[in-house]
Design an enzyme around this catalytic site. Structure first.
Site, PDB file in Angstrom:
ATOM      1  N   ILE A  12       0.646  -1.201  -0.167  1.00 31.88           N
ATOM      2  CA  ILE A  12       0.006   0.102   0.123  1.00 31.88           C
ATOM      3  C   ILE A  12       0.923   1.156   0.123  1.00 31.88           C
ATOM      4  CG2 ILE A  12      -1.782   1.182   1.335  1.00 31.88           C
ATOM      5  CD1 ILE A  12      -2.583  -1.690   0.474  1.00 31.88           C
TER       6      ILE A  12
ATOM      7  N   TYR B 288       5.033   1.353  -0.317  1.00 30.82           N
ATOM      8  CA  TYR B 288       5.468   0.045   0.038  1.00 30.82           C
ATOM      9  C   TYR B 288       5.625  -0.857  -1.321  1.00 30.82           C
ATOM     10  CZ  TYR B 288       5.988   0.126   5.063  1.00 30.82           C
ATOM     11  OH  TYR B 288       6.544   0.379   6.459  1.00 30.82           O
TER      12      TYR B 288
ATOM     13  N   ASP C 272       4.990  -9.830   5.441  1.00 37.44           N
ATOM     14  CA  ASP C 272       5.276  -8.612   5.338  1.00 37.44           C
ATOM     15  C   ASP C 272       6.136  -8.543   3.782  1.00 37.44           C
ATOM     16  OD1 ASP C 272       4.589  -7.682   7.604  1.00 37.44           O
ATOM     17  OD2 ASP C 272       6.197  -6.739   8.379  1.00 37.44           O
TER      18      ASP C 272
ATOM     19  N   ASP D  71       8.179  -5.833   3.153  1.00 34.59           N
ATOM     20  CA  ASP D  71       9.666  -5.323   3.313  1.00 34.59           C
ATOM     21  C   ASP D  71      10.688  -6.324   3.752  1.00 34.59           C
ATOM     22  OD1 ASP D  71       8.443  -5.574   5.767  1.00 34.59           O
ATOM     23  OD2 ASP D  71       9.162  -3.976   6.861  1.00 34.59           O
TER      24      ASP D  71
ATOM     25  N   THR E 284       5.684  -8.691  24.503  1.00 38.06           N
ATOM     26  CA  THR E 284       4.738  -7.228  24.307  1.00 38.06           C
ATOM     27  C   THR E 284       3.488  -7.833  23.763  1.00 38.06           C
ATOM     28  OG1 THR E 284       5.805  -7.318  22.024  1.00 38.06           O
ATOM     29  CG2 THR E 284       6.936  -5.992  23.651  1.00 38.06           C
TER      30      THR E 284
ATOM     31  N   GLU F 111      -0.695  -8.010  15.094  1.00 39.10           N
ATOM     32  CA  GLU F 111       0.422  -8.761  15.726  1.00 39.10           C
ATOM     33  C   GLU F 111      -0.334  -9.156  17.356  1.00 39.10           C
ATOM     34  OE1 GLU F 111       4.894  -9.171  15.158  1.00 39.10           O
ATOM     35  OE2 GLU F 111       4.498  -7.582  16.889  1.00 39.10           O
TER      36      GLU F 111
ATOM     37  N   ASP G 240      15.981 -10.210  11.285  1.00 38.40           N
ATOM     38  CA  ASP G 240      16.089  -9.099  11.125  1.00 38.40           C
ATOM     39  C   ASP G 240      17.730  -8.932  11.538  1.00 38.40           C
ATOM     40  OD1 ASP G 240      16.662  -6.129  11.324  1.00 38.40           O
ATOM     41  OD2 ASP G 240      14.575  -5.967  11.985  1.00 38.40           O
TER      42      ASP G 240
HETATM   43  C1  5GW Z   1       3.099   2.446   6.818  1.00 38.33           C
HETATM   44  C2  5GW Z   1       3.376   3.236   7.668  1.00 38.33           C
HETATM   45  C3  5GW Z   1       3.834   2.770   8.925  1.00 38.33           C
HETATM   46  C4  5GW Z   1       3.760   1.444   8.999  1.00 38.33           C
HETATM   47  C5  5GW Z   1       3.415   0.550   8.130  1.00 38.33           C
HETATM   48  C6  5GW Z   1       2.977   1.068   6.909  1.00 38.33           C
HETATM   49  C7  5GW Z   1       2.625   0.553   5.521  1.00 38.33           C
HETATM   50  C8  5GW Z   1       2.440  -0.983   5.589  1.00 38.33           C
HETATM   51  C9  5GW Z   1       2.263   0.998   4.409  1.00 38.33           C
HETATM   52  O1  5GW Z   1       2.337   2.335   4.268  1.00 38.33           O
HETATM   53  N1  5GW Z   1       2.155   0.239   3.461  1.00 38.33           N
HETATM   54  C10 5GW Z   1       1.883  -1.126   3.311  1.00 38.33           C
HETATM   55  O2  5GW Z   1       1.626  -1.815   2.479  1.00 38.33           O
HETATM   56  N2  5GW Z   1       2.350  -1.812   4.743  1.00 38.33           N
HETATM   57  C11 5GW Z   1       1.981  -3.297   4.826  1.00 38.33           C
HETATM   58  O3  5GW Z   1       2.051  -3.501   6.272  1.00 38.33           O
HETATM   59  C12 5GW Z   1       3.377  -3.860   4.269  1.00 38.33           C
HETATM   60  O4  5GW Z   1       3.116  -5.094   3.710  1.00 38.33           O
HETATM   61  C13 5GW Z   1       4.117  -4.316   5.380  1.00 38.33           C
HETATM   62  O5  5GW Z   1       5.084  -5.101   5.211  1.00 38.33           O
HETATM   63  C14 5GW Z   1       3.210  -4.682   6.454  1.00 38.33           C
HETATM   64  C15 5GW Z   1       3.738  -4.248   8.040  1.00 38.33           C
HETATM   65  O6  5GW Z   1       4.275  -3.000   8.129  1.00 38.33           O
HETATM   66  P1  5GW Z   1       5.751  -2.842   8.257  1.00 38.33           P
HETATM   67  O7  5GW Z   1       6.441  -3.896   7.547  1.00 38.33           O
HETATM   68  O8  5GW Z   1       6.138  -1.426   8.083  1.00 38.33           O
HETATM   69  O9  5GW Z   1       6.033  -3.047   9.894  1.00 38.33           O
HETATM   70  P2  5GW Z   1       7.277  -3.694  10.591  1.00 38.33           P
HETATM   71  O10 5GW Z   1       6.952  -3.867  11.870  1.00 38.33           O
HETATM   72  O11 5GW Z   1       7.921  -4.778   9.892  1.00 38.33           O
HETATM   73  O12 5GW Z   1       8.154  -2.438  10.767  1.00 38.33           O
HETATM   74 MN    MN Z   2       7.962  -5.453   7.895  1.00 37.95          MN
END
Ligand code: 5GW
Ligand code: MN
Length: 357
Positions: free
Chosen positions: A127, A130, A215, A217, A249, A307, A330
């Site tokens: 989204i 991403y 995810d 990323d 957590t 989560e 990570d």
């Molecule tokens: C945007 C801002 C903050 C946190 C997440 C987003 C976000 C997440 C986004 O703008 N667009 C999006 O597609 N995502 C989806 O949610 C992705 O598939 C992403 O891998 C998943 C979880 O968010 P992450 O990866 O940023 O969370 P963490 O815990 O791996 O840092």
């Molecule tokens: Mn992630």
């Protein structure tokens, strides 16, 4: 005389009696359906609650089951007195294996899963910004994820035009599913549960056997194959696999649907890698999306969003397999001795740049 009068009375109410008889018949039929003693097989399709039960009672399908027969194979003998891993837990108290390098034979597993011709769906949310992660994700997935199997990459995105064109091996395809974006990132993350459950019902159930939810990323850097597949599986979070349950957590406010008491909990599961059969993933995501809605109605949001709800679900519905942190690593965590492979690794992101707009 008296009987005559009665018959007359009855005749006047013939319509009522007719309806009564119909109702009794319907009641009788449904009784037989729900109690599993099907009388009229063709009707069982309409009252299909117990359809599989009916088929099972018939038993003739037993002669048509798929036989999975392994050929003569060469592999080292499993040795009771010399277990492959003694440094980590490889089995939960409810007998779900924990998947670590060295504990499984890819050859044996492939023999079994290939004969079942399993199809795997991978759900990926990209989204807003991403979408930049898709290219590396898909390229590395083609090298390491379920190689040799039928794979559908379900890319859920608000920017279909930004989905890169990656060359895929035979039997694999990218399926772009247009979705809207949300203003709050917490909602983007949490709405994944709802979207997965909706598409599971609408599309995945007819196209694949297993769903893997991850995810975006991330990148693959080593083998991720059918050893992960099971009815329901979760993954140990790289930051908590050694920890005490009190330190996890989890959501600790009892008003939330995701609440877990400090003396409960098996593991801390990562929100970024779970899955199972389409049926089980539907149950999980449907459950979590309703819990998220209930929380919202009660004016509370779980500390780690989807989560937290995943962790509550997997506490009360034990997973049938658990993936070690090899499957969600990570590099900020270094590389501990127990980690023989890093199969799926977080791609560093500039939080400010990637997350704003
Ligand atoms: C945007 C801002 C903050 C946190 C997440 C987003 C976000 C997440 C986004 O703008 N667009 C999006 O597609 N995502 C989806 O949610 C992705 O598939 C992403 O891998 C998943 C979880 O968010 P992450 O990866 O940023 O969370 P963490 O815990 O791996 O840092
Ligand atoms: Mn992630």
């Amino acid at each position: 005389m008296c009987a005559d009068k009665w018959i007359n009375e009855l005749w006047k109410r013939k319509h009522h009696i007719f309806i009564l008889i119909i109702l009794l018949f319907v009641f009788w039929l449904s009784w037989h359906t729900y109690s599993g003693r099907m009388w009229i097989p063709s009707l069982s399709f309409y009252c299909s609650l117990n359809f599989s039960d009916h088929v099972r009672k018939d038993g003739s399908y037993l002669d048509h089951l798929l036989e999975i027969r392994l050929p003569r194979m060469n592999y080292s003998q499993p040795n009771i007195m010399n277990p492959p891993r003694t440094d980590v837990l490889v089995m939960t108290p409810w007998f779900a294996p924990i998947i670590w390098d060295g504990t499984f034979s890819t050859d044996i597993l492939n023999q079994q899963f290939k004969q079942r011709d399993v199809r795997v769906g991978l759900t990926l949310f990209a989204i807003k910004k991403y979408v930049v992660f898709l290219q590396l994700f898909l390229e590395t997935a083609e090298k390491f994820f379920m190689v040799g199997y039928k794979v559908n990459y379900y890319v859920l995105t608000d920017r279909p035009e930004a989905v890169p064109n990656v060359t895929l091996k035979e039997g694999r395809s990218v399926v772009v599913l247009k979705t809207q974006s949300n203003a709050r990132w917490q909602d983007i993350s949490m709405r994944r549960m709802e979207m997965i459950s909706l598409f599971a019902k609408k599309q995945f159930i007819g196209e694949v056997d297993y769903i893997v939810c991850v995810d975006v990323d991330m990148k693959f850097s080593d083998h991720v194959g059918v050893e992960i597949l099971s009815d329901v599986f979760g993954t140990l979070h790289p930051g908590f696999y050694k920890g005490q349950r009190q330190r996890f957590t989890y959501e600790r406010r009892s008003e939330s649907q995701a609440y877990i008491a400090s003396d409960e909990g098996d593991f801390y599961y990562a929100g970024g890698f779970f899955g199972g059969t389409v049926e089980e993933v539907y149950k999980l995501t449907n459950h979590c999306s309703h819990a998220i809605l209930t929380d919202k109605a009660n004016g509370i949001e779980a500390i780690w969003h989807d989560e937290s709800h995943l962790n509550k679900y997997l506490l009360t519905h034990k997973p049938t397999k658990i993936l070690s942190p090899e499957y969600l690593w990570d590099n900020n965590m270094g590389v501990p001795e127990i980690l023989k492979k890093r199969r799926f690794v977080a791609v560093p992101k500039n939080h400010n740049q990637i997350r704003n707009k």
